[in-house]
Design a protein around this motif. Structure first.
Motif, PDB file in Angstrom:
ATOM      1  N   ARG A  16       0.865  -1.175   0.000  1.00  0.00           N
ATOM      2  CA  ARG A  16       0.000   0.000   0.000  1.00  0.00           C
ATOM      3  C   ARG A  16       0.903   1.227   0.000  1.00  0.00           C
ATOM      4  O   ARG A  16       1.708   1.398   0.909  1.00  0.00           O
ATOM      5  CB  ARG A  16      -0.896   0.051   1.242  1.00  0.00           C
ATOM      6  N   ILE A  17       0.742   2.066  -1.001  1.00  0.00           N
ATOM      7  CA  ILE A  17       1.473   3.321  -1.071  1.00  0.00           C
ATOM      8  C   ILE A  17       0.454   4.447  -1.001  1.00  0.00           C
ATOM      9  O   ILE A  17      -0.522   4.455  -1.760  1.00  0.00           O
ATOM     10  CB  ILE A  17       2.306   3.430  -2.356  1.00  0.00           C
ATOM     11  N   VAL A  18       0.666   5.371  -0.078  1.00  0.00           N
ATOM     12  CA  VAL A  18      -0.217   6.523   0.072  1.00  0.00           C
ATOM     13  C   VAL A  18       0.637   7.775  -0.065  1.00  0.00           C
ATOM     14  O   VAL A  18       1.498   8.045   0.771  1.00  0.00           O
ATOM     15  CB  VAL A  18      -0.940   6.524   1.432  1.00  0.00           C
ATOM     16  N   ASN A  19       0.399   8.508  -1.128  1.00  0.00           N
ATOM     17  CA  ASN A  19       1.127   9.753  -1.361  1.00  0.00           C
ATOM     18  C   ASN A  19       0.317  10.923  -0.816  1.00  0.00           C
ATOM     19  O   ASN A  19      -0.915  10.896  -0.837  1.00  0.00           O
ATOM     20  CB  ASN A  19       1.379   9.947  -2.859  1.00  0.00           C
ATOM     21  N   ILE A  20       1.026  11.945  -0.368  1.00  0.00           N
ATOM     22  CA  ILE A  20       0.359  13.157   0.102  1.00  0.00           C
ATOM     23  C   ILE A  20       0.564  14.233  -0.945  1.00  0.00           C
ATOM     24  O   ILE A  20       1.684  14.672  -1.193  1.00  0.00           O
ATOM     25  CB  ILE A  20       0.900  13.621   1.472  1.00  0.00           C
ATOM     26  N   ALA A  21      -0.537  14.630  -1.571  1.00  0.00           N
ATOM     27  CA  ALA A  21      -0.499  15.710  -2.554  1.00  0.00           C
ATOM     28  C   ALA A  21      -1.078  16.948  -1.882  1.00  0.00           C
ATOM     29  O   ALA A  21      -0.695  17.265  -0.758  1.00  0.00           O
ATOM     30  CB  ALA A  21      -1.273  15.318  -3.811  1.00  0.00           C
ATOM     31  N   SER A  22      -1.992  17.616  -2.517  1.00  0.00           N
ATOM     32  CA  SER A  22      -2.611  18.812  -1.955  1.00  0.00           C
ATOM     33  C   SER A  22      -3.780  19.206  -2.842  1.00  0.00           C
ATOM     34  O   SER A  22      -3.807  18.874  -4.032  1.00  0.00           O
ATOM     35  CB  SER A  22      -1.602  19.962  -1.909  1.00  0.00           C
ATOM     36  N   LEU A  23      -4.693  19.949  -2.288  1.00  0.00           N
ATOM     37  CA  LEU A  23      -5.757  20.513  -3.093  1.00  0.00           C
ATOM     38  C   LEU A  23      -5.176  21.425  -4.169  1.00  0.00           C
ATOM     39  O   LEU A  23      -5.788  21.628  -5.218  1.00  0.00           O
ATOM     40  CB  LEU A  23      -6.741  21.283  -2.203  1.00  0.00           C
ATOM     41  N   ALA A  24      -3.979  21.925  -3.934  1.00  0.00           N
ATOM     42  CA  ALA A  24      -3.304  22.766  -4.935  1.00  0.00           C
ATOM     43  C   ALA A  24      -3.074  22.000  -6.233  1.00  0.00           C
ATOM     44  O   ALA A  24      -2.938  22.612  -7.294  1.00  0.00           O
ATOM     45  CB  ALA A  24      -1.967  23.273  -4.387  1.00  0.00           C
ATOM     46  N   ALA A  25      -3.066  20.679  -6.181  1.00  0.00           N
ATOM     47  CA  ALA A  25      -2.943  19.879  -7.404  1.00  0.00           C
ATOM     48  C   ALA A  25      -4.180  20.053  -8.280  1.00  0.00           C
ATOM     49  O   ALA A  25      -4.110  19.884  -9.498  1.00  0.00           O
ATOM     50  CB  ALA A  25      -2.752  18.407  -7.062  1.00  0.00           C
ATOM     51  N   ARG A  26      -5.308  20.355  -7.675  1.00  0.00           N
ATOM     52  CA  ARG A  26      -6.567  20.511  -8.386  1.00  0.00           C
ATOM     53  C   ARG A  26      -6.785  21.955  -8.833  1.00  0.00           C
ATOM     54  O   ARG A  26      -7.309  22.213  -9.891  1.00  0.00           O
ATOM     55  CB  ARG A  26      -7.741  20.117  -7.486  1.00  0.00           C
ATOM     56  N   THR A  27      -6.445  22.856  -7.942  1.00  0.00           N
ATOM     57  CA  THR A  27      -6.652  24.280  -8.188  1.00  0.00           C
ATOM     58  C   THR A  27      -5.608  25.047  -7.405  1.00  0.00           C
ATOM     59  O   THR A  27      -5.603  25.021  -6.186  1.00  0.00           O
ATOM     60  CB  THR A  27      -8.074  24.727  -7.773  1.00  0.00           C
ATOM     61  N   GLY A  29      -3.213  28.546  -6.457  1.00  0.00           N
ATOM     62  CA  GLY A  29      -3.514  29.917  -6.068  1.00  0.00           C
ATOM     63  C   GLY A  29      -2.417  30.844  -6.559  1.00  0.00           C
ATOM     64  O   GLY A  29      -1.300  30.397  -6.858  1.00  0.00           O
ATOM     65  N   PRO A  30      -2.711  32.113  -6.659  1.00  0.00           N
ATOM     66  CA  PRO A  30      -1.708  33.071  -7.112  1.00  0.00           C
ATOM     67  C   PRO A  30      -0.429  32.986  -6.276  1.00  0.00           C
ATOM     68  O   PRO A  30      -0.489  32.873  -5.057  1.00  0.00           O
ATOM     69  CB  PRO A  30      -2.395  34.433  -6.913  1.00  0.00           C
ATOM     70  N   GLY A  31       0.678  32.994  -6.961  1.00  0.00           N
ATOM     71  CA  GLY A  31       1.971  32.928  -6.278  1.00  0.00           C
ATOM     72  C   GLY A  31       2.389  31.533  -5.852  1.00  0.00           C
ATOM     73  O   GLY A  31       3.401  31.362  -5.188  1.00  0.00           O
ATOM     74  N   GLN A  32       1.613  30.530  -6.229  1.00  0.00           N
ATOM     75  CA  GLN A  32       1.921  29.162  -5.806  1.00  0.00           C
ATOM     76  C   GLN A  32       2.081  28.210  -6.983  1.00  0.00           C
ATOM     77  O   GLN A  32       1.837  27.012  -6.858  1.00  0.00           O
ATOM     78  CB  GLN A  32       0.834  28.637  -4.867  1.00  0.00           C
ATOM     79  N   SER A  33       2.494  28.728  -8.124  1.00  0.00           N
ATOM     80  CA  SER A  33       2.592  27.875  -9.310  1.00  0.00           C
ATOM     81  C   SER A  33       3.577  26.727  -9.092  1.00  0.00           C
ATOM     82  O   SER A  33       3.303  25.594  -9.500  1.00  0.00           O
ATOM     83  CB  SER A  33       2.982  28.684 -10.543  1.00  0.00           C
ATOM     84  N   ASN A  76      -0.362  30.622   5.311  1.00  0.00           N
ATOM     85  CA  ASN A  76      -1.216  31.101   4.223  1.00  0.00           C
ATOM     86  C   ASN A  76      -2.456  31.846   4.725  1.00  0.00           C
ATOM     87  O   ASN A  76      -3.196  32.413   3.933  1.00  0.00           O
ATOM     88  CB  ASN A  76      -1.659  29.936   3.332  1.00  0.00           C
ATOM     89  N   LEU A  77      -2.683  31.802   6.023  1.00  0.00           N
ATOM     90  CA  LEU A  77      -3.882  32.417   6.608  1.00  0.00           C
ATOM     91  C   LEU A  77      -3.482  33.434   7.670  1.00  0.00           C
ATOM     92  O   LEU A  77      -3.897  33.350   8.811  1.00  0.00           O
ATOM     93  CB  LEU A  77      -4.765  31.333   7.241  1.00  0.00           C
TER      94      LEU A  77
END
Length: 130
Positions: A16-27, A29-33, A76-77
């Motif tokens: 079982r491999i579980v990678n941690i991505a981010s919602l940033a992979a989907r959408t 934000g400015p300055g986070q390309s 970020n907040l």
């Protein structure tokens, strides 16, 4: 990490491999390309790894956390208005806690997900729909 463990998983015909991505992979934000691109790569890596290793009984999935109250998330907040905005736009009207990511990761790591592979699960209180 995948490169280190896959040979042993192949020998056992299980893993079982579980990678941690981010919602940033989907959408992103400015300055986070750069961040969005790297997390999108994790999702792509997950999908292709699933294809490559599935025949060995290895599942590969990813978790895409949304806004989680960690040191990075708080960075970020910085102002209360941003916190209030993100609390408002999530379906659950709250920010995530690290504990909110534990269950999805545990599911992907368990045999309960034996027929789930190549997936990227948004863990984001409903802030993004795909």
């Amino acid at each position: 990490m995948t490169q280190a463990v896959v040979p042993h998983m192949k020998e056992r015909k299980y893993g079982r491999i579980v990678n941690i991505a981010s919602l940033a992979a989907r959408t992103g934000g400015p300055g986070q390309s750069h961040y969005a691109a790297s997390k999108s790569a994790v999702v792509g890596f997950t999908r292709v790894s699933s294809m490559e290793f599935g025949g060995y009984g290895i599942t590969v999935n990813a978790v895409c956390p949304g806004i989680i109250v960690t040191e990075m998330g708080l960075n970020n907040l910085r102002d209360p208005e941003r916190v209030a905005y993100f609390e408002k736009v999530t379906d659950l009207h709250r920010l995530g806690q690290p504990e909110d990511v534990v269950g999805p990761v545990a599911f992907f790591a368990s045999d309960d997900s034996a027929f789930v592979t190549g997936q990227a699960l948004n863990v984001d209180a409903g802030i993004f729909y795909s």
